[in-house]
Design an enzyme around this catalytic site. Structure first.
Site, PDB file in Angstrom:
ATOM      1  NE  ARG A  26       0.142 -25.273  72.135  1.00  0.00           N
ATOM      2  CZ  ARG A  26      -0.298 -24.646  71.050  1.00  0.00           C
ATOM      3  NH1 ARG A  26      -0.898 -25.334  70.093  1.00  0.00           N
ATOM      4  NH2 ARG A  26      -0.149 -23.343  70.909  1.00  0.00           N
ATOM      5  CD  GLU A  58       8.704 -65.635  86.102  1.00  0.00           C
ATOM      6  OE1 GLU A  58       8.088 -66.679  86.364  1.00  0.00           O
ATOM      7  OE2 GLU A  58       9.923 -65.608  85.834  1.00  0.00           O
ATOM      8  CD  GLU A 113       5.811 -32.653  73.222  1.00  0.00           C
ATOM      9  OE1 GLU A 113       5.812 -32.550  71.985  1.00  0.00           O
ATOM     10  OE2 GLU A 113       5.383 -31.758  73.982  1.00  0.00           O
ATOM     11  CB  CYS A 131      -1.799 -58.686  42.624  1.00  0.00           C
ATOM     12  SG  CYS A 131      -0.348 -59.190  43.568  1.00  0.00           S
ATOM     13  CE  LYS A 174       9.746 -26.796  69.088  1.00  0.00           C
ATOM     14  NZ  LYS A 174       8.994 -27.924  68.493  1.00  0.00           N
TER      15      LYS A 174
END
Length: 710
Positions: free
Chosen positions: A170, A64, A206, A444, A149
């Site tokens: 990249r 806050e 990343e 439906c 990784k």
């Protein structure tokens, strides 16, 4: 030139770092110099708080208090037209882009050779030692750095003189998409580096979506009837490629930095201060305030790397980020340069990947679920199978287009993929054992209303006539962040519908104590409690009413913005897409979504029905009119009201209020200490500049009061 640590970040010098005061004096009471100094203090303090929160997990202040500091900084920058290039306020997003430009990388962002077998890793070690021996290095002294990784989206981030200047995906390894404004919104990406960085630094990171945030975000998407992301990687990649940075800012992305791509200390490009090893580069990341993974180790042989991989794989479910293996890299940079790289991958690094968490099983049936907005989601009912230690009996097929792409049907042998909080799904048919592909229903499965296709998705057109949609809509109306009605959980909502007491949303307000008390599991007290809860919502705040309607893409934040901008429900019902786009937090897609919802006849019947039963939202005190129609205003400097109030006031009377001067601007209204850049732009564009007294006269000529009447 290098960047030193912000002087205002020192708690002894900066009052907004430890136990900061938040009882600020009015912005209008400050001179431009005072505002500039306070903004500088706030920027430095907010960066310090971001660092303590995201990198050290040791926040100094509650959320806050942070929000109050952030809001104050926004007010100062807006009122005094202060430069904001790398201010923390830029994280809320900027103007939408027309397209993503392509930019070249500082250094190639190559991929890494990989395997899932330990023998392949040992062969990599053999090649490294052989290569170092051939170059005259002592291969017995080689050390490896092991790190996770990450399964996200790789990005290049560039800093010049410690300031954030660019980010790119990249791409093909040589060039990628320019995502500077998108990455800027990620809170863990510093706009200004700490310590003493080089004059130009390029780092590789990343971008990813934390697993807990991914799960919550997907649940919110499905609640709105939208397609969830298949996995965190898709979520990160799809988010960073959004053209509208404000959309990126709303999504919970994070980042880990893990490599240095470029390091320049002067114009000649000499780099005497660059660390000699990758391990030491991690220390510089810490010093610069660049977030990195903690689960990294340095080992002196390949067996240590294999052991690291096994331990990390055992812990992967406890991590809040997705990983699919480990990266094993030669530590010494001189060794790396000697080993070199192929066109595709470096010779000094290798990825030891985890085995995929998949299994094959038989599709025993396909069912179709109906969401609140009518979105139909096909689900494969499976012969139960163990996938990575979890029994899976159902997997999503996402949408009709996915079924068609897979060619799947009941009886087929399929592969199931599961990872962490990712919803199990079917990536492929392993063996076709049925004839043809599952035919998606044209009506439906719940209410038999026609099914309508929208791209890859399918929707039930039954609206609230559909029992499934009705139940979800009532549950949504009662949510805590909407009308907050206790006692209306899924089971009770289903019971009320099946008893014929609630066949539309307005029917809630026709319920009587006697009707409820007669139901199984109810008593007079519980019935009276629900009736009292409903009665308390007959005059709801406008934003709660809007949030409760379940308009796609309109959550609590956007609902508040709509309420503050338009003031009453009728103004929102009548607003076209252009008017909606003038609201903070509302872009083109959200504006279209709102208009589509409000143009739906059944939705309007529900809204009218609520109002007929006395459920009429409270209006916000905002004047309306068209006396200023056709005029465009820009405000700068300190006025007798806040800039936001001034903008809302002229917009309420039909004018446009923009944040920058252009050839379409009719007047630049300059208060005290106006921004120089806007005045210069006004001079260049030939736009009249008026002070507040002249502005009041302009409005008075058109019958509009200034300042706004209380």
């Amino acid at each position: 030139m290098t960047s030193s640590s912000p002087r205002h970040a020192d708690p002894d010098e900066n009052p907004y770092v430890e136990a900061p005061p938040t009882d600020f004096e009015p912005v209008g009471a400050l001179s431009e110099d005072e505002a500039t100094e306070q903004a500088s203090l706030l920027r430095a303090a907010i960066r310090e708080h971001d660092h303590r929160y995201y990198l050290e997990a040791d926040p100094l202040i509650p959320d806050e208090t942070y929000d109050r500091l952030f809001t104050r900084l926004q007010e100062l920058e807006n009122e005094f037209d202060l430069p904001t290039q790398n201010s923390p306020t830029r994280r809320v997003g900027g103007e939408p882009l027309d397209e993503l430009a392509t930019v070249e990388h500082v250094a190639p962002m190559r991929s890494i050779d990989n395997a899932t077998e330990a023998d392949a890793v040992r062969e990599f070690d053999g090649r490294v030692r052989k290569g170092l021996d051939a170059e005259g290095f002592d291969s017995d002294a080689v050390e490896y750095v092991c790190e996770p990784k990450f399964d996200g989206l790789s990005v290049e981030v560039i800093y010049e003189d410690g300031e954030y200047v660019r980010a790119a995906t990249r791409g093909d390894g040589t060039a990628g998409d320019d995502v500077t404004e998108q990455v800027r919104t990620i809170r863990s990406v510093p706009g200004k580096l700490r310590g003493d960085p080089p004059s130009r630094l390029a780092v590789r990171g990343e971008a990813y979506m934390p697993r807990d945030a991914f799960k919550a975000y997907n649940e919110a998407l499905m609640e709105r009837g939208e397609e969830p992301f298949a996995n965190p990687r898709n979520a990160a990649a799809g988010t960073l490629r959004q053209l509208d940075p404000s959309v990126v800012a709303e999504r919970p992305l994070d980042i880990f930095f893990f490599d240095v791509l470029g390091w320049e200390n002067d114009a000649e490009g000499d780099s005497p201060n660059r660390p000699a090893t990758h391990w030491e580069e991690f220390d510089t990341f810490d010093a610069f305030g660049l977030r990195r993974a903690n689960r990294v180790e340095r080992v002196d042989d390949i067996e240590g790397a294999l052991d690291y991989r096994d331990r990390l794989m055992a812990d992967r479910e406890d991590l809040n980020f997705a990983i699919d293996g480990v990266v094993i890299a030669v530590d010494d940079r001189a060794n790396r340069e000697a080993l070199g790289a192929t066109a595709r991958a470096p010779r000094w690094a290798f990825a030891y990947k985890f085995p995929p968490r998949t299994a094959t099983t038989i599709v025993e049936g396909i069912t179709v679920q109906v969401g609140r907005t009518g979105r139909l989601t096909p689900v494969a009912e499976l012969d139960p199978i163990d996938v990575g230690g979890v029994t899976v009996s159902r997997a999503t097929l996402h949408n009709p287009a996915e079924i068609e792409a897979l060619g799947v049907n009941v009886g087929d042998c399929v592969r199931i993929y599961r990872a962490g909080d990712v919803i199990p799904y079917v990536p492929e048919v392993v063996e076709k054992r049925s004839e043809g592909t599952y035919v998606f229903p044209e009506t439906c499965p719940i209410c038999d209303a026609p099914v309508e296709r929208d791209g890859p998705l399918a929707f039930c057109t039954g609206g609230l006539v559909c029992p499934a949609q009705l139940e979800r809509a009532v549950e949504h109306w009662a949510r805590r962040d909407a009308l907050d009605i206790e006692g209306l959980g899924p089971e009770r909502v289903q019971q009320l519908r099946e008893a014929g007491l609630v066949e539309s949303l307005p029917d809630l307000y026709d319920l009587a104590v006697d009707d409820l008390a007669a139901l199984e599991g109810w008593g007079e007290t519980s019935a009276e409690n629900l009736i009292a809860e409903l009665a308390a919502t007959r005059d709801p705040p406008l934003d709660d009413f809007l949030a409760g309607l379940g308009i796609p893409d309109v959550g609590a934040t956007t609902a508040r913005a709509l309420a503050a901008h338009f003031g009453d429900l009728d103004a929102i019902l009548d607003a076209d897409e252009d008017a909606l786009r003038a609201v903070d937090d509302v872009g083109p897609e959200v504006a279209e979504s709102i208009r589509t919802f409000l143009d739906n006849a059944e939705n309007r019947v529900a809204i009218d029905g609520l109002r007929e039963r006395g459920v009429d939202p409270e209006s916000v005190d905002v004047e309306t009119g068209d006396a200023l129609d056709g005029l465009t205003f820009v405000f700068t400097g300190s006025l007798s009201t806040t800039r936001g109030e001034a903008q809302a006031h002229v917009e309420a009377h039909g004018a446009d209020a923009t944040s920058s001067v252009s050839g379409n601007t009719d007047y630049l209204v300059a208060g005290e200490s106006p921004g120089r850049s806007k005045r210069d732009d006004a001079d260049a564009e030939g736009v009249p500049v008026v002070d507040e007294e002249e502005f009041a006269g302009l409005l008075a000529e058109r019958g509009v009061a200034w300042p706004p009447e209380e």
